[in-house]
Design a protein around this motif. Structure first.
Motif, PDB file in Angstrom:
ATOM      1  N   ALA A 139      41.470  50.346  45.743  1.00 30.35           N
ATOM      2  CA  ALA A 139      42.731  49.824  46.271  1.00 30.35           C
ATOM      3  C   ALA A 139      43.041  48.484  45.607  1.00 30.35           C
ATOM      4  O   ALA A 139      44.194  48.202  45.269  1.00 30.35           O
ATOM      5  CB  ALA A 139      42.645  49.660  47.783  1.00 30.35           C
ATOM      6  N   GLY A 140      42.007  47.660  45.398  1.00 27.07           N
ATOM      7  CA  GLY A 140      42.186  46.353  44.762  1.00 27.07           C
ATOM      8  C   GLY A 140      42.695  46.519  43.341  1.00 27.07           C
ATOM      9  O   GLY A 140      43.611  45.818  42.905  1.00 27.07           O
ATOM     10  N   LEU A 141      42.110  47.490  42.633  1.00 21.19           N
ATOM     11  CA  LEU A 141      42.499  47.741  41.241  1.00 21.19           C
ATOM     12  C   LEU A 141      43.971  48.145  41.171  1.00 21.19           C
ATOM     13  O   LEU A 141      44.750  47.625  40.376  1.00 21.19           O
ATOM     14  CB  LEU A 141      41.614  48.864  40.679  1.00 21.19           C
ATOM     15  CG  LEU A 141      41.969  49.346  39.284  1.00 21.19           C
ATOM     16  CD1 LEU A 141      41.607  48.295  38.250  1.00 21.19           C
ATOM     17  CD2 LEU A 141      41.245  50.655  38.972  1.00 21.19           C
ATOM     18  N   ARG A 142      44.334  49.072  42.075  1.00 25.33           N
ATOM     19  CA  ARG A 142      45.720  49.548  42.075  1.00 25.33           C
ATOM     20  C   ARG A 142      46.674  48.406  42.417  1.00 25.33           C
ATOM     21  O   ARG A 142      47.735  48.267  41.836  1.00 25.33           O
ATOM     22  CB  ARG A 142      45.882  50.713  43.061  1.00 25.33           C
ATOM     23  CG  ARG A 142      45.394  52.021  42.452  1.00 25.33           C
ATOM     24  CD  ARG A 142      45.560  53.176  43.378  1.00 25.33           C
ATOM     25  NE  ARG A 142      44.476  53.251  44.330  1.00 25.33           N
ATOM     26  CZ  ARG A 142      44.612  53.388  45.631  1.00 25.33           C
ATOM     27  NH1 ARG A 142      45.811  53.463  46.139  1.00 25.33           N
ATOM     28  NH2 ARG A 142      43.568  53.465  46.421  1.00 25.33           N
ATOM     29  N   ARG A 143      46.239  47.558  43.364  1.00 26.12           N
ATOM     30  CA  ARG A 143      47.078  46.437  43.773  1.00 26.12           C
ATOM     31  C   ARG A 143      47.250  45.464  42.591  1.00 26.12           C
ATOM     32  O   ARG A 143      48.358  45.011  42.308  1.00 26.12           O
ATOM     33  CB  ARG A 143      46.426  45.717  44.961  1.00 26.12           C
ATOM     34  CG  ARG A 143      47.247  44.547  45.479  1.00 26.12           C
ATOM     35  CD  ARG A 143      46.423  43.761  46.452  1.00 26.12           C
ATOM     36  NE  ARG A 143      46.323  44.420  47.737  1.00 26.12           N
ATOM     37  CZ  ARG A 143      46.988  44.043  48.820  1.00 26.12           C
ATOM     38  NH1 ARG A 143      47.783  43.005  48.772  1.00 26.12           N
ATOM     39  NH2 ARG A 143      46.844  44.675  49.957  1.00 26.12           N
ATOM     40  N   ASP A 144      46.124  45.164  41.881  1.00 33.51           N
ATOM     41  CA  ASP A 144      46.198  44.234  40.749  1.00 33.51           C
ATOM     42  C   ASP A 144      47.106  44.779  39.649  1.00 33.51           C
ATOM     43  O   ASP A 144      47.909  44.052  39.076  1.00 33.51           O
ATOM     44  CB  ASP A 144      44.800  43.991  40.173  1.00 33.51           C
ATOM     45  CG  ASP A 144      43.939  43.198  41.146  1.00 33.51           C
ATOM     46  OD1 ASP A 144      44.507  42.662  42.126  1.00 33.51           O
ATOM     47  OD2 ASP A 144      42.710  43.143  40.949  1.00 33.51           O
ATOM     48  N   LEU A 166      40.276  46.614  31.869  1.00 29.61           N
ATOM     49  CA  LEU A 166      40.763  47.914  32.340  1.00 29.61           C
ATOM     50  C   LEU A 166      39.640  48.943  32.463  1.00 29.61           C
ATOM     51  O   LEU A 166      39.882  50.137  32.542  1.00 29.61           O
ATOM     52  CB  LEU A 166      41.864  48.428  31.405  1.00 29.61           C
ATOM     53  CG  LEU A 166      43.105  47.533  31.362  1.00 29.61           C
ATOM     54  CD1 LEU A 166      44.093  48.014  30.320  1.00 29.61           C
ATOM     55  CD2 LEU A 166      43.793  47.496  32.731  1.00 29.61           C
ATOM     56  N   TRP A 167      38.393  48.453  32.502  1.00 22.23           N
ATOM     57  CA  TRP A 167      37.279  49.385  32.652  1.00 22.23           C
ATOM     58  C   TRP A 167      37.375  50.182  33.951  1.00 22.23           C
ATOM     59  O   TRP A 167      37.050  51.352  34.011  1.00 22.23           O
ATOM     60  CB  TRP A 167      35.933  48.641  32.589  1.00 22.23           C
ATOM     61  CG  TRP A 167      35.576  48.295  31.166  1.00 22.23           C
ATOM     62  CD1 TRP A 167      36.079  48.872  30.028  1.00 22.23           C
ATOM     63  CD2 TRP A 167      34.666  47.291  30.739  1.00 22.23           C
ATOM     64  NE1 TRP A 167      35.542  48.292  28.908  1.00 22.23           N
ATOM     65  CE2 TRP A 167      34.658  47.309  29.314  1.00 22.23           C
ATOM     66  CE3 TRP A 167      33.845  46.360  31.389  1.00 22.23           C
ATOM     67  CZ2 TRP A 167      33.878  46.458  28.557  1.00 22.23           C
ATOM     68  CZ3 TRP A 167      33.058  45.511  30.628  1.00 22.23           C
ATOM     69  CH2 TRP A 167      33.074  45.560  29.225  1.00 22.23           C
ATOM     70  N   GLY A 168      37.857  49.472  34.969  1.00 24.05           N
ATOM     71  CA  GLY A 168      38.022  50.147  36.273  1.00 24.05           C
ATOM     72  C   GLY A 168      38.937  51.356  36.125  1.00 24.05           C
ATOM     73  O   GLY A 168      38.691  52.428  36.679  1.00 24.05           O
ATOM     74  N   VAL A 169      40.009  51.173  35.322  1.00 24.13           N
ATOM     75  CA  VAL A 169      40.959  52.268  35.110  1.00 24.13           C
ATOM     76  C   VAL A 169      40.259  53.413  34.375  1.00 24.13           C
ATOM     77  O   VAL A 169      40.453  54.589  34.701  1.00 24.13           O
ATOM     78  CB  VAL A 169      42.191  51.788  34.305  1.00 24.13           C
ATOM     79  CG1 VAL A 169      43.154  52.929  34.085  1.00 24.13           C
ATOM     80  CG2 VAL A 169      42.872  50.645  35.028  1.00 24.13           C
ATOM     81  N   GLN A 170      39.432  53.036  33.395  1.00 23.46           N
ATOM     82  CA  GLN A 170      38.707  54.076  32.654  1.00 23.46           C
ATOM     83  C   GLN A 170      37.841  54.908  33.603  1.00 23.46           C
ATOM     84  O   GLN A 170      37.731  56.121  33.459  1.00 23.46           O
ATOM     85  CB  GLN A 170      37.835  53.450  31.558  1.00 23.46           C
ATOM     86  CG  GLN A 170      38.642  52.801  30.436  1.00 23.46           C
ATOM     87  CD  GLN A 170      39.586  53.789  29.749  1.00 23.46           C
ATOM     88  OE1 GLN A 170      39.361  54.983  29.751  1.00 23.46           O
ATOM     89  NE2 GLN A 170      40.679  53.277  29.194  1.00 23.46           N
TER      90      GLN A 170
END
Ligand code: ADP
Length: 623
Positions: free
Chosen positions: A257-262, A285-289
């Motif tokens: 949720a934090g990643l999407r919010r950022d 953007l590793w989280g996105v990967q």
């Protein structure tokens, strides 16, 4: 014309057939196949390959020639910049581009497919590193693709006749691609328009949860997404709830949720969606990967849901690795959809705030009602005792002024408490006993009671009413309270020498009592609050006359409970007209009455229902 330059009849026939197909075919890839095959089979080239432009890459989609070559180069991707670079170095043969061997560094040419032929000394012979291209343009001059041919007939550099024929095939390929592009664009417009419509229509569903779910489903099918998440942030301060929806899976509120919010915040700051593909290597953007890997997706699009500067939530779209990049039109549609969602979220937040405030107000109102009722009850007992003892004292000490003053004021307090009790009782009241009530009789009774006061104040009272009774349905006691209050106010707030005219009438399905006085009148500002509890006019003359400011609030509530209303027309210093309007009743129906109601009380029709403690007492107050 030499035999060499004469057009080949089979080539021309093939071309003619192709032209017909290009204009009628619904499958451009079939037409392109045929064009490539024609170049090989009819014109005699060893290989013909057509690449389509996707974004900024040329993708080889059609190849005619030996199967092993086809397998080697089909699907090959070349950056458009590389091919444009080659065009810049090429000889222009009409719409064809010829790059003779040796003009470009070998490593560039080596990247392409190289036929297995031995170079010859003959200047007319085709060299394995020679290249012949035909850029394919739309009618508006937009580059759509490229055709490349190799191994010309007889392994010789093509002559004028072959080039002309090749050009004609190229033109048909350009047309087929142009048609395909237009068709795709139109189909895309229709698909995106329908998606936006579906999202907008979802706004009419009940509840944001349902709306967002339906919107996510519409986005998933309209944008070929494998996963869509919508998340609306909670806002404790504003009292806004958190919403999460998605298709096929609901948006996880904790995971990522934090990643999407950022991402949404960054996209909001940038003013456009952020697209991250598998090829991105940015450490941030590793989280996105991880998300892409977890959902087996090729790209992620993060879109802010915002209204103005305020970020309300986010929309995240995952697409399959094969889906390619979002087109400009798709990005525009996403933008429009996110703005639509922003409006929906904001509306829901406003609605939620409104509901919360209404609940708070209702609570305060309930508390106020309880307070009034409790205090009035608590005051009633000691006051009854005071009144009782004062009456005793009055019998003994008839001449003592103080005893009379105590009695008078105790009665006044008693009436105030009665009014307060009436007010709190009427607030909660939903039902009332229904009987037939003649408004003329109510007015006559009320005026009878006011007659003495009016005479003392030098006022003229007059009643105008039709010969037939004017019947309404309702609680006789409560309706009498309304009439008494309106008429007694008129007498109370009209100085000596004035008049009070009461008119009872009926029109259509409505009955009306109009009470016109030549009294103090009410300012426009005071009129706006006149029916609120405890409101008294700001006019000093009116304020000097004792009152509680409850009578009109009680009267309006009673009238509304009877399906009617009260309106006022007034001019300060000139006088006022109060109109009480009630739905006309049918006496026969009233006589029958609902099974659970008491039978018709004739008193209500003839004698009038004035009970103890009615507001008419106020008019007789000893000031
Ligand atoms: P009360 O008369 O006990 O103050 P009401 O609720 O009956 O309470 O009336 C509210 C206010 O409206 C009064 O205080 C008075 O200032 C004004 N008002 C009502 N009726 C009239 C009227 N006929 N003429 C002038 N002022 C009026």
């Amino acid at each position: 014309m030499t035999a060499k330059d004469a057009p080949r009849p089979d080539g021309v026939r093939k071309l003619y057939e192709l032209m017909r197909r290009v204009n009628s075919s619904t499958d451009p890839s079939e037409v392109l196949e045929e064009i490539a095959r024609g170049v090989v089979e009819v014109l005699g080239f060893g290989i013909a390959a057509i690449a389509r432009l996707q974004g900024d890459t040329l993708v080889m989609t059609t190849v005619a020639g030996p199967e092993d070559v086809r397998k080697q180069i089909i699907g090959r991707r070349t950056p458009v910049s590389a091919i444009l670079n080659e065009f810049a170095q090429a000889d222009e043969w009409g719409i064809l581009r010829y790059v003779p061997h040796g003009r470009l560094p070998d490593e560039i040419m080596g990247a392409a497919w190289i036929p297995d032929i031995t170079p010859s000394e003959d200047p007319e012979a085709w060299h394995p590193l020679d290249a012949l291209y035909a850029p394919l343009y739309s009618a508006t001059g937009e580059l759509l693709g490229n055709m490349s041919v190799d191994l010309p007939p007889d392994n010789r550099i093509p002559g004028r006749r072959d080039r002309e024929l090749l050009e004609m095939f190229v033109v048909q390929a350009g047309l087929a691609m142009s048609n395909a592009q237009q068709r795709e664009r139109l189909a895309e417009q229709v698909r995106l328009g329908e998606t936006i419509q579906r999202v907008t229509a979802a706004g009419r569903l009940l509840g944001l949860d349902l709306t967002l779910h339906e919107a996510a489903e519409a986005i998933a099918s309209g944008l070929a997404a494998t996963q869509v998440w919508v998340h609306c942030f909670p806002d404790g301060e504003a009292g806004a709830s958190e919403y999460s929806a998605g298709y096929p899976d609901r948006a996880p509120t904790h995971r990522q949720a934090g990643l999407r919010r950022d991402l949404a915040r960054a996209a909001h700051d940038l003013g456009r969606p952020i697209v991250v593909g598998r090829e991105s290597t940015e450490p941030g953007l590793w989280g996105v990967q991880n998300v892409l890997a977890l959902y087996d997706a090729g790209s992620l699009v993060a879109v802010p849901i915002a209204v103005g500067h305020e970020l309300l939530g986010n929309l995240v779209i995952l697409r399959a690795p094969t889906a390619g990049d979002l087109s400009e039109a798709e990005l525009d549609a996403v933008d429009q959809i996110s703005r639509e969602l922003g409006r929906m979220v904001l509306n829901t937040r406003l609605y939620e705030t409104e509901r919360r405030l209404v609940a708070e107000l209702q609570e305060i109102d309930r508390y106020k009602g309880e307070l009034i009722a409790t205090i009035s009850h608590e005051l009633k007992t000691p006051l009854t005792s005071i009144i009782g003892h004062t009456e005793l004292l009055e019998e003994i000490a008839t001449e003592i002024d103080s005893v009379r003053a105590i009695s008078r004021n105790a009665q006044r307090l008693n009436r105030l408490i009665e009014n307060l009790l009436n007010y709190s009782r009427i607030q909660d009241r939903r039902e009332h006993a229904r009987r037939a009530v003649d408004l003329t009789v109510l007015c006559e009774n009320s005026l009878d009671l006011l007659a003495v006061q009016a005479e003392q104040g030098g006022l003229q009272l007059k009643l105008a009413s039709p010969p037939a009774p004017v019947i309404v349905h309702g609680d006789p006691e409560e309706l009498a309270r309304v009439i008494d209050n309106i008429l007694s106010n008129a007498v109370k707030y009209t100085p000596a020498g004035g008049r009070v005219d009461v008119a009872v009438s009926s029109e259509g399905t409505w009955a009306e009592v109009a009470c016109t006085d030549t009294g103090l009148g009410i300012s426009a500002v005071d009129q706006t609050h006149l029916f609120s509890a405890f409101h008294r006019s700001s006019n000093p003359e009116a304020l000097s006359i004792p009152g509680t400011g409850l009578g009109l609030a009680i009267s309006r509530r009673i009238t509304e409970l009877h399906g009617g209303d009260i309106v006022v027309e007034s001019t300060l210093g000139e006088g006022s007209t109060f109109r009480v309007r009630l739905p006309l009743g049918d006496r026969a129906q009233a006589d029958r009455g609902p099974a659970d109601q008491p039978p018709l009380d004739d008193r209500a029709l003839s004698d009038g229902p004035l009970g103890d403690g009615a507001l008419s007492d106020w008019a007789l107050e000893d000031h």
